[in-house]
Structure formats: C-alpha cells, structure tokens
Design a protein around this motif. Structure first.
Motif, PDB file in Angstrom:
ATOM      1  N   ILE A 303       0.841  -1.202   0.000  1.00  0.00           N
ATOM      2  CA  ILE A 303       0.000   0.000   0.000  1.00  0.00           C
ATOM      3  C   ILE A 303       0.875   1.251   0.000  1.00  0.00           C
ATOM      4  CG2 ILE A 303      -1.627   1.354   1.378  1.00  0.00           C
ATOM      5  CD1 ILE A 303      -2.902  -1.272   2.271  1.00  0.00           C
ATOM      6  N   GLN A 304       1.939   1.229   0.778  1.00  0.00           N
ATOM      7  CA  GLN A 304       2.842   2.378   0.833  1.00  0.00           C
ATOM      8  C   GLN A 304       3.449   2.672  -0.539  1.00  0.00           C
ATOM      9  OE1 GLN A 304       5.986   2.021   3.708  1.00  0.00           O
ATOM     10  NE2 GLN A 304       6.554   4.178   3.552  1.00  0.00           N
ATOM     11  N   HIS A 305       3.848   1.621  -1.269  1.00  0.00           N
ATOM     12  CA  HIS A 305       4.407   1.798  -2.610  1.00  0.00           C
ATOM     13  C   HIS A 305       3.390   2.431  -3.556  1.00  0.00           C
ATOM     14  CE1 HIS A 305       8.261  -0.052  -2.039  1.00  0.00           C
ATOM     15  NE2 HIS A 305       7.762  -1.223  -1.682  1.00  0.00           N
ATOM     16  N   ALA A 306       2.115   2.080  -3.366  1.00  0.00           N
ATOM     17  CA  ALA A 306       1.075   2.506  -4.310  1.00  0.00           C
ATOM     18  C   ALA A 306       0.482   3.876  -3.994  1.00  0.00           C
ATOM     19  CB  ALA A 306      -0.044   1.466  -4.337  1.00  0.00           C
ATOM     20  N   LEU A 307       0.579   4.335  -2.766  1.00  0.00           N
ATOM     21  CA  LEU A 307      -0.094   5.574  -2.368  1.00  0.00           C
ATOM     22  C   LEU A 307       0.238   6.789  -3.239  1.00  0.00           C
ATOM     23  CD1 LEU A 307      -0.167   5.449   1.549  1.00  0.00           C
ATOM     24  CD2 LEU A 307      -2.099   5.331  -0.042  1.00  0.00           C
ATOM     25  N   PRO A 308       1.487   6.949  -3.725  1.00  0.00           N
ATOM     26  CA  PRO A 308       1.788   8.145  -4.528  1.00  0.00           C
ATOM     27  C   PRO A 308       0.982   8.269  -5.810  1.00  0.00           C
ATOM     28  CG  PRO A 308       3.820   7.136  -3.741  1.00  0.00           C
ATOM     29  CD  PRO A 308       2.716   6.179  -3.434  1.00  0.00           C
ATOM     30  N   MET A 309       0.416   7.190  -6.292  1.00  0.00           N
ATOM     31  CA  MET A 309      -0.311   7.264  -7.569  1.00  0.00           C
ATOM     32  C   MET A 309      -1.715   7.831  -7.406  1.00  0.00           C
ATOM     33  SD  MET A 309      -1.424   3.352  -8.465  1.00  0.00           S
ATOM     34  CE  MET A 309      -2.758   2.538  -7.587  1.00  0.00           C
ATOM     35  N   PHE A 310      -2.256   7.863  -6.183  1.00  0.00           N
ATOM     36  CA  PHE A 310      -3.629   8.291  -5.979  1.00  0.00           C
ATOM     37  C   PHE A 310      -3.759   9.809  -5.917  1.00  0.00           C
ATOM     38  CE2 PHE A 310      -3.736   3.955  -4.158  1.00  0.00           C
ATOM     39  CZ  PHE A 310      -4.742   3.431  -4.952  1.00  0.00           C
ATOM     40  N   THR A 311      -4.831  10.328  -6.493  1.00  0.00           N
ATOM     41  CA  THR A 311      -5.125  11.748  -6.381  1.00  0.00           C
ATOM     42  C   THR A 311      -5.702  12.016  -4.995  1.00  0.00           C
ATOM     43  OG1 THR A 311      -7.418  11.602  -7.155  1.00  0.00           O
ATOM     44  CG2 THR A 311      -5.704  11.778  -8.850  1.00  0.00           C
ATOM     45  N   SER A 312      -5.717  13.276  -4.609  1.00  0.00           N
ATOM     46  CA  SER A 312      -6.299  13.635  -3.315  1.00  0.00           C
ATOM     47  C   SER A 312      -7.704  14.203  -3.466  1.00  0.00           C
ATOM     48  CB  SER A 312      -5.416  14.677  -2.610  1.00  0.00           C
ATOM     49  OG  SER A 312      -5.338  15.864  -3.390  1.00  0.00           O
ATOM     50  N   ASP A 313      -8.111  14.443  -4.739  1.00  0.00           N
ATOM     51  CA  ASP A 313      -9.388  15.116  -4.959  1.00  0.00           C
ATOM     52  C   ASP A 313     -10.242  14.518  -6.069  1.00  0.00           C
ATOM     53  OD1 ASP A 313      -7.829  15.823  -7.125  1.00  0.00           O
ATOM     54  OD2 ASP A 313      -7.696  17.943  -6.603  1.00  0.00           O
ATOM     55  N   GLY A 314      -9.738  13.452  -6.719  1.00  0.00           N
ATOM     56  CA  GLY A 314     -10.525  12.818  -7.768  1.00  0.00           C
ATOM     57  C   GLY A 314     -10.526  13.542  -9.100  1.00  0.00           C
ATOM     58  N   VAL A 315      -9.703  14.587  -9.223  1.00  0.00           N
ATOM     59  CA  VAL A 315      -9.686  15.397 -10.442  1.00  0.00           C
ATOM     60  C   VAL A 315      -8.721  14.802 -11.471  1.00  0.00           C
ATOM     61  CG1 VAL A 315      -9.145  17.675 -11.409  1.00  0.00           C
ATOM     62  CG2 VAL A 315     -10.333  17.496  -9.206  1.00  0.00           C
ATOM     63  N   MET A 316      -9.120  14.819 -12.737  1.00  0.00           N
ATOM     64  CA  MET A 316      -8.284  14.336 -13.831  1.00  0.00           C
ATOM     65  C   MET A 316      -7.032  15.206 -13.964  1.00  0.00           C
ATOM     66  SD  MET A 316      -7.820  12.268 -16.436  1.00  0.00           S
ATOM     67  CE  MET A 316      -9.424  11.506 -16.742  1.00  0.00           C
ATOM     68  N   PRO A 317      -5.822  14.605 -14.004  1.00  0.00           N
ATOM     69  CA  PRO A 317      -4.611  15.395 -14.227  1.00  0.00           C
ATOM     70  C   PRO A 317      -4.637  16.029 -15.616  1.00  0.00           C
ATOM     71  CG  PRO A 317      -4.127  13.057 -14.342  1.00  0.00           C
ATOM     72  CD  PRO A 317      -5.530  13.176 -13.834  1.00  0.00           C
ATOM     73  N   GLY A 318      -4.147  17.256 -15.716  1.00  0.00           N
ATOM     74  CA  GLY A 318      -4.279  18.031 -16.936  1.00  0.00           C
ATOM     75  C   GLY A 318      -3.720  17.382 -18.186  1.00  0.00           C
ATOM     76  N   ASP A 319      -2.546  16.751 -18.081  1.00  0.00           N
ATOM     77  CA  ASP A 319      -1.917  16.162 -19.269  1.00  0.00           C
ATOM     78  C   ASP A 319      -2.270  14.688 -19.445  1.00  0.00           C
ATOM     79  OD1 ASP A 319      -0.523  15.171 -17.077  1.00  0.00           O
ATOM     80  OD2 ASP A 319       1.416  15.196 -18.084  1.00  0.00           O
ATOM     81  N   GLY A 320      -3.067  14.139 -18.538  1.00  0.00           N
ATOM     82  CA  GLY A 320      -3.334  12.709 -18.550  1.00  0.00           C
ATOM     83  C   GLY A 320      -4.051  12.189 -19.781  1.00  0.00           C
ATOM     84  N   PRO A 321      -5.185  12.777 -20.163  1.00  0.00           N
ATOM     85  CA  PRO A 321      -5.918  12.244 -21.316  1.00  0.00           C
ATOM     86  C   PRO A 321      -5.085  12.201 -22.597  1.00  0.00           C
ATOM     87  CG  PRO A 321      -7.329  13.697 -20.048  1.00  0.00           C
ATOM     88  CD  PRO A 321      -5.953  13.836 -19.478  1.00  0.00           C
ATOM     89  N   GLU A 322      -4.243  13.206 -22.809  1.00  0.00           N
ATOM     90  CA  GLU A 322      -3.408  13.234 -24.015  1.00  0.00           C
ATOM     91  C   GLU A 322      -2.398  12.090 -24.013  1.00  0.00           C
ATOM     92  OE1 GLU A 322      -4.146  15.864 -22.196  1.00  0.00           O
ATOM     93  OE2 GLU A 322      -5.321  17.071 -23.608  1.00  0.00           O
TER      94      GLU A 322
END
Length: 356
Positions: A303-322
């Motif tokens: 779980i500790q290894h994976a935590l950095p990948m999660f958002t804190s607010d559920g918002v799509m990252p700006g460059d993600g869809p591209e």
C-alpha cells in the motif's frame, strides 16, 4: 459496518490461495449457483441502490472502492452500493454497456476505446494518475529481459486480452521497436493465477499490481523491470502521467442521475482525502484480513508503494488524457483511425462540487 461485497466465488478462491479455507466452508463455496447475486452483507433497500463492477477488489490500484464501503461513506451518503468483481476490465465494461451495473471501477483508457467504438462513457472520479502497474520478470528470464526491447519471442502475461495491462504491454513493445507479431500475450488474470503462471513458466514476464508484486518480490520469484506505481516512473515509461483507476459510467446514465453520481463522488473524494491523512498500516487495517495473504507487513508495504499514484481530490490530471490517447494510438488502429473527443471521456463537475 457493511461487509465486503466480494462475490462468494472470488472470496473462496482467495481463501484457497492463502490456505485459509476450512473444510466446513467447502460446501458453501461449491453450492453457490452460477450467476447468483453476490452477498453484500448490507441492509439492501436502505438507500439508493447502485451496482458497481470493480476490476479486482483486492487490487490496491482499486483500493478506494472497497475502502469507501468499509469506512461507511456510501451509507453516509444514503447509498446502497453493491460492489461486484470482474478481474478483466474488458469484461467489466461489457457489464456496464449491457446495463447490469451502473458504474465500473477500472482504467480510464477504456473510455477512449469505447468512444472509438461509438459508446459514450466517461470517468466521473479519477482515483489515480499513474497505472500502478509493474512489469515483473521471472528469475529465469532476468538476464534475457532487461528492457521492453527484449520482449521479442517472449510470453508476456496480461490480465486479459483487451484489458488495460494488455494496452500498456502492447504500447511498451511498439515503443521499443518490437512488433506485435513478435511476442505472445497470455491472459493469466491476477493474484494467485498470475504468480502461478510466472512460477511455472507459462509466462516469461508480465504486468500486474500490488499486492501481487509485493508477494512475488518477497518470495524471490521475480524482479521488477518497469515500475509505474509513481508518476515519475510512469513519465519515464510512457512519457507523461497516465490516469488509470477511476469510476466510469455511461454518459447518458450520468446525465439522468446527477444526484446519485454526486453522492458517489462525495463519498469517493472523502475516501481519497482520508487516505492522505492515514498511514499504510491504518489503511490495511480497514481492509478484509485475507487481502494480506497472511503477511500484514508485506501488504502494508505494498500500500505504501502505491499511495503516490492516488489523487487527493478525484480530479483528472491536466496532461493525462493526451498521454493515454498517445499510448492507445501507437498500437490500436481503431483509435488511430478515429476522432476521439477527449473532453467527452471525463468530467470534473462532480469531484469539484465534492471538494467545494
């Protein structure tokens, strides 16, 4: 508190794998009728009923789904959420399109794939901005496979053909000069079935997630080739952030059930914030005991290894869809030859209301 909604067959397979299934439980597992509704353990009818298919309830990349239920946040919003399980993302979205479930907790990239096929589906809560996936190489092949350039002639494990692990595997091969015809993709599922395939040589390497990764490394059965559990590792492998686990739903259903969707977003965003303020061990303690497979320390570390990948607010990252579109266009002619309107593959309306 509402119990986990894992289907009985999934619970039993997990218990078999961990050696926790007592003889007295065999009858209960064997007598479940095919296609029966999973026992949610909750008080059905006490709130707005919503069925959500999850691409593997014990996968840490989808942890917010079950954690929200364990924390009681669905109930707090007046929802009666039934979490169901389908390990392969391609099968999960089939359930969504057929109307058997109202939402899927799975990878965002399916929304692009489905739009190219004429289906309107959108992410309404974005859980993660990195895939959380790891390419693991068996110890036998560690010297032969040192980068994706070495995929040629190899058997590579994926959750299922058409799944997000399949998408990423094909992209990594093409990006590194290996033709799709030069290696074999093998559908091996996740968890014990993936580990068994790696151990037996059914696959030479494969893409999977925690806690499977942590277990393989802990037992010395494989090595990490590519680590996409962080944004940094994802940018190195894929060239940008790669939004992955999300709650996605049919756009028509979202537009006609905005009050319910808002309640779901409120519950999930509350969970994402809770995860930021609690330790991996505290998170692990909220999950079903069998998820740790008898080793709570390894599970908390996963779980500790994976935590950095999660958002804190559920918002799509700006460059993600591209980035996702670039990845899919590299190997999928269906998307390469289609016009994909990225603005219709996600919405931030509900998570921004939740944050506000």
């Amino acid at each position: 508190m509402r119990k986990t909604a894992r289907p009985k067959t999934a619970r039993c397979s997990a218990l078999f794998a961990t050696g926790l299934l007592a003889l007295s439980s065999l009858t209960a597992c064997g007598n479940e009728p095919a296609g029966s509704t999973p026992d949610t353990g909750g008080s059905a009818g006490t709130g707005e009923p919503v069925k959500i298919m999850v691409g593997g309830l014990n996968k840490i990349i989808y942890l917010p789904a079950l954690l929200t239920q364990q924390l009681g946040y669905f109930k707090d919003e007046g929802l009666d959420v039934q979490l169901m399980e389908e390990p392969a993302g391609v099968e999960a979205h089939d359930q969504l399109l057929s109307g058997q479930v109202q939402g899927v907790v799975g990878f965002y990239d399916h929304t692009l794939d489905l739009q190219a096929k004429g289906k309107a589906v959108e992410s309404v809560v974005q859980f993660a901005e990195a895939p959380g996936e790891v390419e693991v190489v068996s110890d036998r092949e560690a010297d032969a496979i040192t980068s994706p350039r070495d995929f040629k002639g190899k058997k590579l494990g994926v959750t299922g053909i058409g799944s997000s692990t399949d998408f990423l595997t094909r992209y990594l091969a093409v990006k590194n000069g290996v033709k799709l015809s030069e290696f074999k993709r093998v559908a091996v599922g996740a968890g014990p079935t993936f580990t068994s395939a790696l151990r037996k040589g059914t696959i030479d390497a494969g893409m999977t997630t925690d806690p499977t990764v942590a277990s393989i490394i802990d037992k010395g059965e494989g090595q990490i080739l590519l680590d996409m559990r962080t944004v940094e590792g994802t940018e190195e492998a894929l060239g940008g952030s790669y939004p992955s686990s999300s709650l996605y739903m049919q756009t028509e259903w979202v537009n006609s059930h905005k009050e319910i969707v808002q309640k779901l977003a409120d519950a999930f965003v509350k969970t994402l914030k809770w995860m930021r303020s609690h330790s991996p061990s505290e998170i692990a303690d909220k999950m079903p005991a069998d998820f740790a497979q008898g080793n709570g320390i390894v599970y908390a570390a996963a779980i500790q290894h994976a935590l950095p990948m999660f958002t804190s607010d559920g918002v799509m990252p700006g460059d993600g869809p591209e980035t996702v579109e670039k990845v899919l266009r590299a190997f999928d002619p269906g998307i390469a030859n289609a016009h994909v309107d990225l603005s219709k593959t996600y919405t931030t309306e509900f998570v921004k209301n939740a944050a506000g």
